[in-house]
Motif scaffolding. Structure first.
Motif, mmCIF file in Angstrom:
data_model
loop_
_atom_site.group_PDB
_atom_site.id
_atom_site.type_symbol
_atom_site.label_atom_id
_atom_site.label_comp_id
_atom_site.label_asym_id
_atom_site.label_seq_id
_atom_site.Cartn_x
_atom_site.Cartn_y
_atom_site.Cartn_z
ATOM 1 N N ASP A 141 0.844 -1.198 0.000
ATOM 2 C CA ASP A 141 0.000 0.000 0.000
ATOM 3 C C ASP A 141 0.875 1.241 0.000
ATOM 4 O OD1 ASP A 141 -2.295 -1.460 0.046
ATOM 5 O OD2 ASP A 141 -2.670 -1.212 2.183
ATOM 6 N N THR A 142 0.623 2.120 -0.938
ATOM 7 C CA THR A 142 1.421 3.330 -1.048
ATOM 8 C C THR A 142 0.617 4.402 -1.770
ATOM 9 O OG1 THR A 142 3.591 4.186 -1.664
ATOM 10 C CG2 THR A 142 2.569 2.680 -3.221
ATOM 11 N N THR A 143 1.146 5.567 -1.843
ATOM 12 C CA THR A 143 0.446 6.679 -2.484
ATOM 13 C C THR A 143 0.798 6.750 -3.968
ATOM 14 O OG1 THR A 143 2.240 8.236 -2.055
ATOM 15 C CG2 THR A 143 0.539 8.015 -0.343
ATOM 16 N N ALA A 144 -0.063 7.441 -4.714
ATOM 17 C CA ALA A 144 0.216 7.668 -6.132
ATOM 18 C C ALA A 144 1.505 8.463 -6.290
ATOM 19 C CB ALA A 144 -0.958 8.397 -6.781
ATOM 20 N N LYS A 145 1.750 9.377 -5.394
ATOM 21 C CA LYS A 145 2.969 10.188 -5.431
ATOM 22 C C LYS A 145 4.210 9.292 -5.298
ATOM 23 C CE LYS A 145 5.542 13.988 -4.866
ATOM 24 N NZ LYS A 145 6.736 13.769 -5.620
ATOM 25 N N HIS A 146 4.150 8.332 -4.391
ATOM 26 C CA HIS A 146 5.288 7.425 -4.214
ATOM 27 C C HIS A 146 5.502 6.572 -5.467
ATOM 28 C CE1 HIS A 146 8.283 4.980 -2.231
ATOM 29 N NE2 HIS A 146 7.628 3.902 -2.640
ATOM 30 N N ILE A 147 4.416 6.076 -6.048
ATOM 31 C CA ILE A 147 4.522 5.295 -7.284
ATOM 32 C C ILE A 147 5.173 6.158 -8.360
ATOM 33 C CG2 ILE A 147 3.238 4.133 -9.126
ATOM 34 C CD1 ILE A 147 1.100 3.489 -6.963
ATOM 35 N N SER A 148 4.719 7.401 -8.452
ATOM 36 C CA SER A 148 5.285 8.340 -9.419
ATOM 37 C C SER A 148 6.776 8.564 -9.187
ATOM 38 C CB SER A 148 4.526 9.670 -9.343
ATOM 39 O OG SER A 148 5.085 10.610 -10.204
ATOM 40 N N ASP A 149 7.163 8.730 -7.939
ATOM 41 C CA ASP A 149 8.576 8.937 -7.612
ATOM 42 C C ASP A 149 9.430 7.736 -8.001
ATOM 43 O OD1 ASP A 149 7.956 11.437 -6.593
ATOM 44 O OD2 ASP A 149 7.968 10.771 -4.497
ATOM 45 N N VAL A 150 8.930 6.538 -7.727
ATOM 46 C CA VAL A 150 9.668 5.314 -8.065
ATOM 47 C C VAL A 150 9.836 5.194 -9.577
ATOM 48 C CG1 VAL A 150 9.559 2.782 -8.046
ATOM 49 C CG2 VAL A 150 8.994 4.069 -5.972
ATOM 50 N N LEU A 151 8.745 5.421 -10.318
ATOM 51 C CA LEU A 151 8.815 5.267 -11.770
ATOM 52 C C LEU A 151 9.613 6.393 -12.428
ATOM 53 C CD1 LEU A 151 5.265 3.851 -12.452
ATOM 54 C CD2 LEU A 151 7.452 2.643 -12.547
ATOM 55 N N LYS A 152 9.626 7.552 -11.806
ATOM 56 C CA LYS A 152 10.473 8.634 -12.331
ATOM 57 C C LYS A 152 11.939 8.245 -12.217
ATOM 58 C CE LYS A 152 11.558 13.499 -11.888
ATOM 59 N NZ LYS A 152 10.894 14.282 -12.898
ATOM 60 N N LYS A 153 12.292 7.663 -11.081
ATOM 61 C CA LYS A 153 13.682 7.260 -10.858
ATOM 62 C C LYS A 153 14.059 6.065 -11.740
ATOM 63 C CE LYS A 153 14.913 5.504 -6.850
ATOM 64 N NZ LYS A 153 15.294 5.363 -5.441
ATOM 65 N N GLU A 154 13.153 5.087 -11.877
ATOM 66 C CA GLU A 154 13.470 3.861 -12.621
ATOM 67 C C GLU A 154 13.385 4.039 -14.135
ATOM 68 O OE1 GLU A 154 11.028 0.638 -11.294
ATOM 69 O OE2 GLU A 154 11.929 0.606 -9.297
ATOM 70 N N ILE A 155 12.362 4.799 -14.588
ATOM 71 C CA ILE A 155 12.068 4.846 -16.017
ATOM 72 C C ILE A 155 12.163 6.258 -16.593
ATOM 73 C CG2 ILE A 155 10.324 4.278 -17.771
ATOM 74 C CD1 ILE A 155 9.162 2.290 -15.768
ATOM 75 N N GLY A 156 12.016 7.254 -15.725
ATOM 76 C CA GLY A 156 12.050 8.629 -16.202
ATOM 77 C C GLY A 156 10.681 9.214 -16.511
ATOM 78 N N TRP A 157 9.610 8.516 -16.073
ATOM 79 C CA TRP A 157 8.264 9.021 -16.318
ATOM 80 C C TRP A 157 8.013 10.283 -15.518
ATOM 81 C CZ3 TRP A 157 4.525 4.268 -15.822
ATOM 82 C CH2 TRP A 157 4.711 3.419 -16.919
ATOM 83 N N ASN A 158 7.171 11.171 -16.083
ATOM 84 C CA ASN A 158 6.744 12.321 -15.289
ATOM 85 C C ASN A 158 5.489 11.946 -14.502
ATOM 86 O OD1 ASN A 158 4.352 12.861 -16.813
ATOM 87 N ND2 ASN A 158 5.516 14.064 -18.271
ATOM 88 N N MET A 159 5.097 12.800 -13.587
ATOM 89 C CA MET A 159 3.978 12.512 -12.689
ATOM 90 C C MET A 159 2.677 12.289 -13.461
ATOM 91 S SD MET A 159 2.674 14.703 -9.402
ATOM 92 C CE MET A 159 2.470 16.179 -10.353
ATOM 93 N N ASN A 160 2.419 13.108 -14.490
ATOM 94 C CA ASN A 160 1.161 12.981 -15.234
ATOM 95 C C ASN A 160 1.040 11.628 -15.927
ATOM 96 O OD1 ASN A 160 0.287 15.531 -14.503
ATOM 97 N ND2 ASN A 160 1.193 16.498 -16.290
ATOM 98 N N THR A 161 2.120 11.127 -16.454
ATOM 99 C CA THR A 161 2.106 9.809 -17.102
ATOM 100 C C THR A 161 1.731 8.730 -16.097
ATOM 101 O OG1 THR A 161 3.831 10.517 -18.651
ATOM 102 C CG2 THR A 161 3.517 8.137 -18.380
#
Length: 54
Positions: free
Chosen positions: A21-41
């Motif tokens: 269980d985690t927040t959308a913000k945390h998911i966004s942060d992880v994927l930004k670091k791993e893949i380079g996605w921005n928050m909107n994506t």
């Protein structure tokens, strides 16, 4: 009912499965670091995943 996840949706779900269980913000942060996605994506893909289960 069979539910299919596309590759990008699967990336979002993998973060959830790994982090629990985690927040959308945390998911966004992880994927930004791993893949380079921005928050909107990330938020768009989270919304797609939610629509599939509701």
């Amino acid at each position: 009912m069979d539910m299919k996840l596309f590759d990008l949706e699967l990336k979002v779900m993998c973060v959830l499965w790994n982090e629990g269980d985690t927040t959308a913000k945390h998911i966004s942060d992880v994927l930004k670091k791993e893949i380079g996605w921005n928050m909107n994506t990330t938020y768009t893909l989270i919304k797609r995943c939610i629509k599939k289960v509701c």
